[in-house]
Design an enzyme around this catalytic site. Structure first.
Site, mmCIF file in Angstrom:
data_model
loop_
_atom_site.group_PDB
_atom_site.id
_atom_site.type_symbol
_atom_site.label_atom_id
_atom_site.label_comp_id
_atom_site.label_asym_id
_atom_site.label_seq_id
_atom_site.Cartn_x
_atom_site.Cartn_y
_atom_site.Cartn_z
ATOM 1 N N HIS A 205 17.116 -89.894 -9.848
ATOM 2 C CA HIS A 205 15.676 -90.050 -9.947
ATOM 3 C C HIS A 205 14.914 -88.972 -9.173
ATOM 4 O O HIS A 205 13.693 -88.862 -9.333
ATOM 5 C CB HIS A 205 15.266 -91.444 -9.460
ATOM 6 C CG HIS A 205 15.641 -92.521 -10.424
ATOM 7 N ND1 HIS A 205 15.185 -93.825 -10.329
ATOM 8 C CD2 HIS A 205 16.452 -92.507 -11.519
ATOM 9 C CE1 HIS A 205 15.679 -94.549 -11.316
ATOM 10 N NE2 HIS A 205 16.460 -93.770 -12.046
ATOM 11 N N SER A 209 16.210 -87.534 -15.465
ATOM 12 C CA SER A 209 17.362 -87.445 -16.356
ATOM 13 C C SER A 209 17.370 -86.134 -17.121
ATOM 14 O O SER A 209 16.325 -85.559 -17.428
ATOM 15 C CB SER A 209 17.348 -88.612 -17.360
ATOM 16 O OG SER A 209 17.417 -89.854 -16.685
ATOM 17 N N LYS A 231 16.884 -99.643 -26.012
ATOM 18 C CA LYS A 231 18.013 -98.811 -26.441
ATOM 19 C C LYS A 231 19.257 -99.143 -25.620
ATOM 20 O O LYS A 231 20.361 -99.254 -26.156
ATOM 21 C CB LYS A 231 17.653 -97.335 -26.305
ATOM 22 C CG LYS A 231 18.744 -96.391 -26.781
ATOM 23 C CD LYS A 231 18.273 -94.953 -26.806
ATOM 24 C CE LYS A 231 17.465 -94.671 -28.045
ATOM 25 N NZ LYS A 231 17.201 -93.227 -28.230
ATOM 26 N N ASP A 232 19.088 -99.295 -24.300
ATOM 27 C CA ASP A 232 20.218 -99.699 -23.456
ATOM 28 C C ASP A 232 20.709 -101.092 -23.807
ATOM 29 O O ASP A 232 21.909 -101.373 -23.755
ATOM 30 C CB ASP A 232 19.810 -99.654 -21.981
ATOM 31 C CG ASP A 232 19.836 -98.246 -21.411
ATOM 32 O OD1 ASP A 232 20.134 -97.309 -22.172
ATOM 33 O OD2 ASP A 232 19.562 -98.083 -20.203
ATOM 34 N N GLU A 275 48.668 -97.799 -14.936
ATOM 35 C CA GLU A 275 47.745 -98.282 -15.959
ATOM 36 C C GLU A 275 47.290 -97.109 -16.825
ATOM 37 O O GLU A 275 47.321 -95.949 -16.414
ATOM 38 C CB GLU A 275 46.529 -98.945 -15.295
ATOM 39 C CG GLU A 275 46.841 -100.290 -14.660
ATOM 40 C CD GLU A 275 46.879 -101.414 -15.671
ATOM 41 O OE1 GLU A 275 47.721 -101.354 -16.589
ATOM 42 O OE2 GLU A 275 46.084 -102.350 -15.544
#
Length: 396
Positions: A205, A209, A231-232, A275
């Site tokens: 921030h 972005s 959108k998220d 893994e």
């Protein structure tokens, strides 16, 4: 209206308003920018399920495996907590890997966001450490032997290697002291990751972005809510569906069957593998025939990632305007997939040779090709006047 404004001025609400509601975001960012928030959801899921699992888990070599079975069979909803936590780790890595590849493709590591990228790499390193020690806690065959093999690698470090291994084990072998140490660290590190994530968001921030075109960060911004919240939200729903499919229909698909056998120091598994989200690192480690060289290569992986913003010489941010770099990037993605595949294969030819070639390209990409590609693009701009490269020459 005045009452709403006075509420918004309160410290907690003003922070939420400034960073989640009225936060200015580039209007052209796409769905790939939503994986950061999805990673935050994964972290919350892991912490919440981990706290409840810790209430029923017993960190003792004689009882750890049985306590996991107790959670699965006797605790109300315990099977759901365990499957959410185990598969949540895989989902967390999937989301973070996509998030990082998006940053590589769109140049989100370039100035002035160097600190943002470096903090993200530190979070990845903390995630790997947390997931590794968490994999040991069920105390199955792969847990025990994976811990034995990986921790013993520290013995390759000159002078202090043996002391480090003894400290990690809490003795002279992987035993009860090791399990207790790993349990304590596994409980602590997620909160460290949460703190690092807050710093990561603060660094984001500070400059805002990035965007797909890589243009100036102050151009054409809109409020985060409601545009990008919705959108998220679409991404969160899609993630929840995929997560639910794994938890309810294929809960053991990403695990290893040997980990459902109680740890036995007298019986070595035929093929020790970590893994799936560690396989690319494991392949790099195995590709170096020398033990110390393999440990150094793993260290170089994270050094290369941390140094990326400072190795970058390109004056263009987005790969949309970098045709040469775009091809190198997709070769790198394929290279990482090959490394993941090689990590699951036995240590024999031709897998050894393929792994060594993939390892060479991995380091070549960061240490040679990225700096060289930026200089080549600069040459094309200055000498040959390539129009697509000149289009986004300036960025901030």
């Amino acid at each position: 209206m005045s009452k709403r404004l006075s509420i918004m001025k309160q410290p907690v609400f003003s922070v939420i308003n400034d960073h989640l509601v009225d936060y200015p975001s580039p209007s052209n960012i796409n769905y790939f920018w939503g994986f950061g928030s999805s990673a935050g959801i994964c972290l919350v899921i892991q912490i919440a399920t981990g706290i409840f699992l810790a209430m029923h888990y017993t960190p003792h070599v004689d009882l750890a495996f049985l306590s996991v079975e107790h959670i699965m069979r006797d605790v109300s909803g315990g099977w759901l907590l365990r499957y959410m936590h185990a598969n949540g780790a895989s989902m967390f890595f999937i989301v973070v890997y996509i998030h990082m590849f998006r940053g590589l493709y769109y140049g989100s590591y370039a100035s002035p966001r160097e600190a943002l990228w470096c903090i993200g790499v530190i979070i990845l390193l903390l995630m790997i450490a947390t997931a590794f020690i968490g994999y040991v806690l069920p105390w199955g065959q792969m847990s025990f032997w994976g811990a034995t093999v990986i921790t013993s690698l520290a013995s390759a470090i000159p002078i202090v290697g043996d002391q480090i291994v003894t400290w990690l084990w809490g003795g002279f072998s992987v035993d009860n002291a090791t399990l207790n140490r790993f349990f304590s660290l596994h409980y602590l590190l997620p909160f460290v990751i949460a703190g690092a994530s807050i710093v990561h968001i603060a660094a984001l921030h500070q400059y805002g972005s990035n965007n797909p075109l890589g243009v100036h960060s102050g151009v054409d911004k809109v409020a985060f809510y409601p545009y990008f919240f919705v959108k998220d939200l679409v991404g969160w729903v899609a993630f929840a569906i995929m997560f639910s499919i794994f938890v309810f229909f294929y809960p053991n698909l990403l695990g290893h069957p040997d980990n459902y056998i109680n740890a036995n120091p007298m019986s070595t598994p035929a093929h020790i593998v970590p893994e799936w989200y560690f396989l690319w690192v494991y392949a790099i480690l195995r590709s170096i025939p020398n033990k110390l060289g393999g440990v150094a290569a793993i260290g170089l992986v994270f050094v290369s990632l941390l140094a990326l913003p400072f190795l970058n010489t390109s004056q263009v941010r987005s790969s949309h305007f970098r045709p040469i770099f775009k091809k190198l990037f997709w070769l790198f993605v394929a290279d990482c997939l090959i490394l993941g595949w090689i990590g699951a294969q036995p240590v024999e030819q031709p897998y050894i040779l393929v792994g060594q070639c993939a390892t060479i390209y991995f380091f070549l990409y960061f240490l040679i090709l990225i700096p060289l590609c930026g200089k080549l693009e600069h040459y094309l701009i200055q000498v040959r006047g390539a129009p697509t490269l000149r289009a986004s020459l300036s960025y901030k």
